[in-house]
Design a protein around this motif. Sequence first.
Motif, PDB file in Angstrom:
ATOM      1  N   ARG A 175     -20.006 -26.602  11.328  1.00 18.11           N
ATOM      2  CA  ARG A 175     -18.832 -25.745  11.181  1.00 18.11           C
ATOM      3  C   ARG A 175     -18.224 -25.894   9.793  1.00 18.11           C
ATOM      4  O   ARG A 175     -17.837 -24.897   9.172  1.00 18.11           O
ATOM      5  CB  ARG A 175     -17.804 -26.094  12.264  1.00 18.11           C
ATOM      6  CG  ARG A 175     -16.486 -25.304  12.168  1.00 18.11           C
ATOM      7  CD  ARG A 175     -16.720 -23.803  12.259  1.00 18.11           C
ATOM      8  NE  ARG A 175     -17.257 -23.414  13.547  1.00 18.11           N
ATOM      9  CZ  ARG A 175     -17.663 -22.178  13.824  1.00 18.11           C
ATOM     10  NH1 ARG A 175     -17.631 -21.253  12.881  1.00 18.11           N
ATOM     11  NH2 ARG A 175     -18.140 -21.872  15.010  1.00 18.11           N
ATOM     12  N   GLU A 179     -17.788 -22.872   7.166  1.00 16.46           N
ATOM     13  CA  GLU A 179     -16.462 -22.493   6.672  1.00 16.46           C
ATOM     14  C   GLU A 179     -16.393 -22.595   5.155  1.00 16.46           C
ATOM     15  O   GLU A 179     -15.661 -21.835   4.502  1.00 16.46           O
ATOM     16  CB  GLU A 179     -15.406 -23.396   7.301  1.00 16.46           C
ATOM     17  CG  GLU A 179     -15.180 -23.170   8.788  1.00 16.46           C
ATOM     18  CD  GLU A 179     -14.590 -21.784   9.055  1.00 16.46           C
ATOM     19  OE1 GLU A 179     -13.800 -21.308   8.219  1.00 16.46           O
ATOM     20  OE2 GLU A 179     -14.942 -21.192  10.085  1.00 16.46           O
ATOM     21  N   THR A 183     -18.941 -17.404   3.361  1.00 20.10           N
ATOM     22  CA  THR A 183     -17.691 -16.712   3.074  1.00 20.10           C
ATOM     23  C   THR A 183     -17.983 -15.365   2.417  1.00 20.10           C
ATOM     24  O   THR A 183     -19.082 -15.145   1.889  1.00 20.10           O
ATOM     25  CB  THR A 183     -16.826 -17.564   2.136  1.00 20.10           C
ATOM     26  OG1 THR A 183     -17.571 -17.861   0.955  1.00 20.10           O
ATOM     27  CG2 THR A 183     -16.415 -18.871   2.811  1.00 20.10           C
ATOM     28  N   ARG A 213     -11.433 -15.632   3.818  1.00 22.44           N
ATOM     29  CA  ARG A 213     -11.716 -17.002   3.384  1.00 22.44           C
ATOM     30  C   ARG A 213     -12.329 -17.031   1.988  1.00 22.44           C
ATOM     31  O   ARG A 213     -13.053 -16.123   1.593  1.00 22.44           O
ATOM     32  CB  ARG A 213     -12.673 -17.687   4.362  1.00 22.44           C
ATOM     33  CG  ARG A 213     -12.074 -17.975   5.728  1.00 22.44           C
ATOM     34  CD  ARG A 213     -13.123 -18.521   6.678  1.00 22.44           C
ATOM     35  NE  ARG A 213     -14.222 -17.580   6.866  1.00 22.44           N
ATOM     36  CZ  ARG A 213     -15.506 -17.891   6.717  1.00 22.44           C
ATOM     37  NH1 ARG A 213     -15.852 -19.132   6.380  1.00 22.44           N
ATOM     38  NH2 ARG A 213     -16.442 -16.985   6.916  1.00 22.44           N
TER      39      ARG A 213
END
Length: 410
Positions: A175, A179, A183, A213
């Motif tokens: 994760r 993240e 993006t 993000r």
Amino acid sequence: MTGRSAVQRTRLPNGIRILTERTPHHKGAVALFRFAAGSAYEAPAGWGTAHFLEHMVFQGTPDKNHDTLMMELARLGAVANASTGFESTVYDLTAPASTMLQALEIMAEMLSRFALDEQAVERERDIILEEWRMTRDDPAAWGEDCLYHQVLGDFGHPILGTEETIAAIGRGDLREFAESYYTPENLIVAVAGNLEHERVVEVLARWFGADKRLSKPKPPVRIARSPRLHIDEEHEQEQIFIGFQAPPLSDGKLPAFDVLTSILGGDSWSRLFRKIRNELGLAYSIGGFYSGWQEIGLYGIQSATHPDNAGRLLDEIRREVAAIRHDVTADEIELAKATLRANLLFGVDQLSWRAERLLVDEAVFGRIRPVEEDLRAIANVSRDDVTELAQTVLDLDKSTLVTVGRVPLD
């Protein structure tokens, strides 16, 4: 025939770049999703994370499992796959042009909503470990993995990772990697086929457009060459690899390097093939390969032979490398140019080639290059260009030797 006037480009407000090339004469279509997130982005303790995440993307969203997604694609005649590299992870989708927009909806849903279910992570870990063992048991595949690592240092570490790192990667690590690097500003989508650009943009904006993000900076990575690695194992053949650091994809000298490597280790007319296979009968196959990235490239030579002939094979390869640094004929250059021109022109007819070229052009050059530009660059390669590169790149004192088998070689 070779122009790119049908290419259109849109950059969404959040940074996603979408490129399409409309080809009305094709009945199929290809879509590629490239995240600038590969194994070179991993810390040593997390080697294998990018590849593990690639597997997990296919395991489902919060409300659709892997089987549901794959069957939805299959009903459209679509097939999805992916590959992880050092600098990027690319998800590819093929479908009839008539159903590609629907297939894009499914692929975009999968890429924007993957769940990383804990139980699925544990199941997939076992599959990845089996993939690692399969590669490790193949001396040619393992030798090539090791060559990249020895020539490129941490940048080129094995994409699958190690048994220890694969076992240690957890859902949180996956994760965090997603993240950090999956993006909008790291995503390029390229589609080739008989599709309207605006319709493709609509689909992708619906699934990715609200994502605000930002990416984390790419971590620093060490590029360092090691001269020698022998893996002592019992095999019927000795695998021999010689590697060199080579020009990156953006280097203007790459067309001349392509000519050089075609002469040395390209098709069946190349020097290595004619000498090693046809004249001396030392190996069934021998050839060279190039891989390139933003800041560096690798050129490798690979062959295999009976352990009793391994020393002689290595000597003959080195002899041919040394010779080409000072002796390239005009006829060889013309043969190489003809081969490279043909490969380009054959590529234009392939949708996968067109889509991949859109990705590379956008990621490496920031613009779409007409094929004619490459054809002119090949035509303009001179004998001096080729000789200069041979002398600077194919320096055996700066080469790396990797062998897998019974016989340590120097």
